[in-house]
Design a protein around this motif. Structure first.
Motif, PDB file in Angstrom:
ATOM      1  N   SER A  17       0.829  -1.210   0.000  1.00 25.03           N
ATOM      2  CA  SER A  17       0.000   0.000   0.000  1.00 25.03           C
ATOM      3  C   SER A  17       0.862   1.257   0.000  1.00 25.03           C
ATOM      4  N   LEU A  18       1.960   1.226   0.747  1.00 26.15           N
ATOM      5  CA  LEU A  18       2.848   2.386   0.809  1.00 26.15           C
ATOM      6  C   LEU A  18       3.430   2.699  -0.561  1.00 26.15           C
ATOM      7  N   ASP A  19       3.803   1.665  -1.306  1.00 27.50           N
ATOM      8  CA  ASP A  19       4.372   1.883  -2.636  1.00 27.50           C
ATOM      9  C   ASP A  19       3.348   2.508  -3.577  1.00 27.50           C
ATOM     10  N   ILE A  20       2.102   2.084  -3.458  1.00 23.57           N
ATOM     11  CA  ILE A  20       1.040   2.649  -4.304  1.00 23.57           C
ATOM     12  C   ILE A  20       0.856   4.130  -3.987  1.00 23.57           C
ATOM     13  N   VAL A  21       0.820   4.448  -2.689  1.00 22.31           N
ATOM     14  CA  VAL A  21       0.665   5.844  -2.268  1.00 22.31           C
ATOM     15  C   VAL A  21       1.846   6.681  -2.751  1.00 22.31           C
ATOM     16  N   LEU A  22       3.046   6.132  -2.615  1.00 27.55           N
ATOM     17  CA  LEU A  22       4.240   6.857  -3.055  1.00 27.55           C
ATOM     18  C   LEU A  22       4.221   7.093  -4.563  1.00 27.55           C
ATOM     19  N   GLU A  23       3.778   6.100  -5.321  1.00 28.06           N
ATOM     20  CA  GLU A  23       3.711   6.281  -6.774  1.00 28.06           C
ATOM     21  C   GLU A  23       2.728   7.388  -7.133  1.00 28.06           C
ATOM     22  N   ILE A  24       1.589   7.413  -6.451  1.00 26.68           N
ATOM     23  CA  ILE A  24       0.590   8.453  -6.721  1.00 26.68           C
ATOM     24  C   ILE A  24       1.151   9.835  -6.384  1.00 26.68           C
ATOM     25  N   ILE A  25       1.841   9.940  -5.244  1.00 27.08           N
ATOM     26  CA  ILE A  25       2.452  11.219  -4.854  1.00 27.08           C
ATOM     27  C   ILE A  25       3.491  11.648  -5.891  1.00 27.08           C
ATOM     28  N   ALA A  26       4.310  10.684  -6.330  1.00 28.13           N
ATOM     29  CA  ALA A  26       5.336  10.987  -7.333  1.00 28.13           C
ATOM     30  C   ALA A  26       4.702  11.451  -8.637  1.00 28.13           C
ATOM     31  N   VAL A  27       3.594  10.826  -9.011  1.00 25.88           N
ATOM     32  CA  VAL A  27       2.890  11.207 -10.237  1.00 25.88           C
ATOM     33  C   VAL A  27       2.343  12.630 -10.116  1.00 25.88           C
ATOM     34  N   ILE A  28       1.759  12.947  -8.959  1.00 25.61           N
ATOM     35  CA  ILE A  28       1.198  14.290  -8.746  1.00 25.61           C
ATOM     36  C   ILE A  28       2.285  15.352  -8.869  1.00 25.61           C
ATOM     37  N   PHE A  29       3.413  15.121  -8.198  1.00 26.30           N
ATOM     38  CA  PHE A  29       4.504  16.096  -8.275  1.00 26.30           C
ATOM     39  C   PHE A  29       5.129  16.114  -9.672  1.00 26.30           C
ATOM     40  N   GLY A  30       5.080  14.979 -10.361  1.00 29.02           N
ATOM     41  CA  GLY A  30       5.554  14.953 -11.737  1.00 29.02           C
ATOM     42  C   GLY A  30       4.705  15.837 -12.634  1.00 29.02           C
ATOM     43  N   PHE A  31       3.386  15.750 -12.445  1.00 25.80           N
ATOM     44  CA  PHE A  31       2.484  16.614 -13.204  1.00 25.80           C
ATOM     45  C   PHE A  31       2.752  18.087 -12.894  1.00 25.80           C
ATOM     46  N   LEU A  32       2.930  18.384 -11.615  1.00 24.63           N
ATOM     47  CA  LEU A  32       3.211  19.768 -11.227  1.00 24.63           C
ATOM     48  C   LEU A  32       4.490  20.270 -11.882  1.00 24.63           C
ATOM     49  N   SER A  33       5.502  19.413 -11.911  1.00 26.56           N
ATOM     50  CA  SER A  33       6.782  19.808 -12.490  1.00 26.56           C
ATOM     51  C   SER A  33       6.649  20.133 -13.973  1.00 26.56           C
ATOM     52  N   VAL A  34       5.970  19.263 -14.713  1.00 26.83           N
ATOM     53  CA  VAL A  34       5.809  19.499 -16.150  1.00 26.83           C
ATOM     54  C   VAL A  34       4.933  20.731 -16.395  1.00 26.83           C
ATOM     55  N   TRP A  35       3.925  20.913 -15.554  1.00 25.51           N
ATOM     56  CA  TRP A  35       3.068  22.093 -15.697  1.00 25.51           C
ATOM     57  C   TRP A  35       3.868  23.373 -15.462  1.00 25.51           C
ATOM     58  N   TYR A  36       4.695  23.372 -14.419  1.00 26.23           N
ATOM     59  CA  TYR A  36       5.522  24.544 -14.147  1.00 26.23           C
ATOM     60  C   TYR A  36       6.525  24.777 -15.272  1.00 26.23           C
ATOM     61  N   SER A  37       7.003  23.693 -15.875  1.00 25.28           N
ATOM     62  CA  SER A  37       7.913  23.844 -17.010  1.00 25.28           C
ATOM     63  C   SER A  37       7.204  24.520 -18.170  1.00 25.28           C
ATOM     64  N   LYS A  38       5.977  24.094 -18.430  1.00 26.52           N
ATOM     65  CA  LYS A  38       5.177  24.733 -19.484  1.00 26.52           C
ATOM     66  C   LYS A  38       5.014  26.222 -19.206  1.00 26.52           C
ATOM     67  N   GLN A  39       4.837  26.558 -17.932  1.00 29.73           N
ATOM     68  CA  GLN A  39       4.646  27.954 -17.541  1.00 29.73           C
ATOM     69  C   GLN A  39       5.964  28.724 -17.464  1.00 29.73           C
ATOM     70  N   ASN A  40       7.073  28.023 -17.753  1.00 30.34           N
ATOM     71  CA  ASN A  40       8.401  28.635 -17.665  1.00 30.34           C
ATOM     72  C   ASN A  40       8.659  29.146 -16.250  1.00 30.34           C
ATOM     73  N   ASN A  41       8.263  28.321 -15.275  1.00 31.51           N
ATOM     74  CA  ASN A  41       8.321  28.691 -13.864  1.00 31.51           C
ATOM     75  C   ASN A  41       9.397  27.870 -13.155  1.00 31.51           C
ATOM     76  N   ILE A  42      10.177  28.513 -12.324  1.00 32.55           N
ATOM     77  CA  ILE A  42      11.298  27.866 -11.647  1.00 32.55           C
ATOM     78  C   ILE A  42      10.870  26.707 -10.759  1.00 32.55           C
ATOM     79  N   TRP A  43       9.589  26.661 -10.381  1.00 32.70           N
ATOM     80  CA  TRP A  43       9.108  25.569  -9.532  1.00 32.70           C
ATOM     81  C   TRP A  43       9.140  24.219 -10.243  1.00 32.70           C
ATOM     82  N   VAL A  44       9.436  24.235 -11.538  1.00 30.99           N
ATOM     83  CA  VAL A  44       9.610  22.975 -12.266  1.00 30.99           C
ATOM     84  C   VAL A  44      10.645  22.093 -11.578  1.00 30.99           C
TER      85      VAL A  44
END
Length: 209
Positions: A17-44
């Motif tokens: 269960s922990l691995d599943i939760v960690l994968e979901i968290i990693a995916v969420i932050f991955g989406f945030l990173s790519v979104w910030y990259s699109k926005q040309n934002n340092i938070w990428v």
């Protein structure tokens, strides 16, 4: 409906269960990173570092060396990119979005070939050439290595590499049994397309850069 759910997520029945939760968290932050990259934002970079550090742990645990190396490289290049994006090129301006020069295209090619060779050596050592997946992994690893390097340099062509790598990764990760990560790359593909268009618009509006 149950059959569809089992088809998409049935493989997770054997995961911690922990691995599943960690994968979901990693995916969420991955989406945030790519979104910030699109926005040309340092938070990428900080969001990407959280995602990649989690994936390094998970992929090492799951024995997926190629994917682990990609994420480890992402983490290192995020540190480098964070520096490049915040470095001032003069008294008031930081590194701008720009097009890849001929020299940088050559370096990209060398990074691609060098990565293929590196993955070949590592996979040989750990005897990982056991299926067609390993060969596709080596190609996507090389593609993403170049894409991350160009993104760290704030080059618009980075998006082209991301789009190609993302498209390949969608069925690849689903086949490996990581549906959440496969869905992540599905979303990444669209964000990368819009990211390329946004950066291209920025370049057109700022021809001096």
């Amino acid at each position: 409906m149950i059959e569809i759910f089992n088809f998409l997520f049935g493989q997770y029945s054997t995961y911690d269960s922990l691995d599943i939760v960690l994968e979901i968290i990693a995916v969420i932050f991955g989406f945030l990173s790519v979104w910030y990259s699109k926005q040309n934002n340092i938070w990428v970079f900080p969001t990407g570092m959280i995602s990649t550090s989690i994936f390094v742990y998970l992929l090492l645990k799951w024995g997926l060396l190629g994917d682990m190396m990609i994420n480890g490289y992402y983490f290192i290049m995020s540190v480098y990119g964070w520096y490049i994006w915040t470095r001032k090129v003069d008294a008031t301006h930081v590194t701008p979005i720009s097009k890849t020069s001929l020299k940088e295209h050559l370096l990209s090619f060398l990074i691609f070939i060098g990565t293929l060779f590196f993955v070949y050596v590592v996979y040989n050592y750990f005897d990982k050439w056991t299926s067609w997946v390993a060969y596709v992994d080596s190609i996507t690893t090389a593609i993403f290595f170049v894409g991350m390097w160009l993104m760290a340099k704030r080059k618009i062509e980075n998006w082209i590499y991301w789009i190609i790598g993302d498209i390949i990764s969608i069925p690849l990760y689903f086949y490996k049994g990581f549906t959440f990560t496969s869905l992540q790359y599905f979303g990444f593909t669209f964000i990368a397309i819009f990211g390329y268009l946004a950066w291209k618009k920025h370049l057109n509006n700022n021809p001096a850069t």
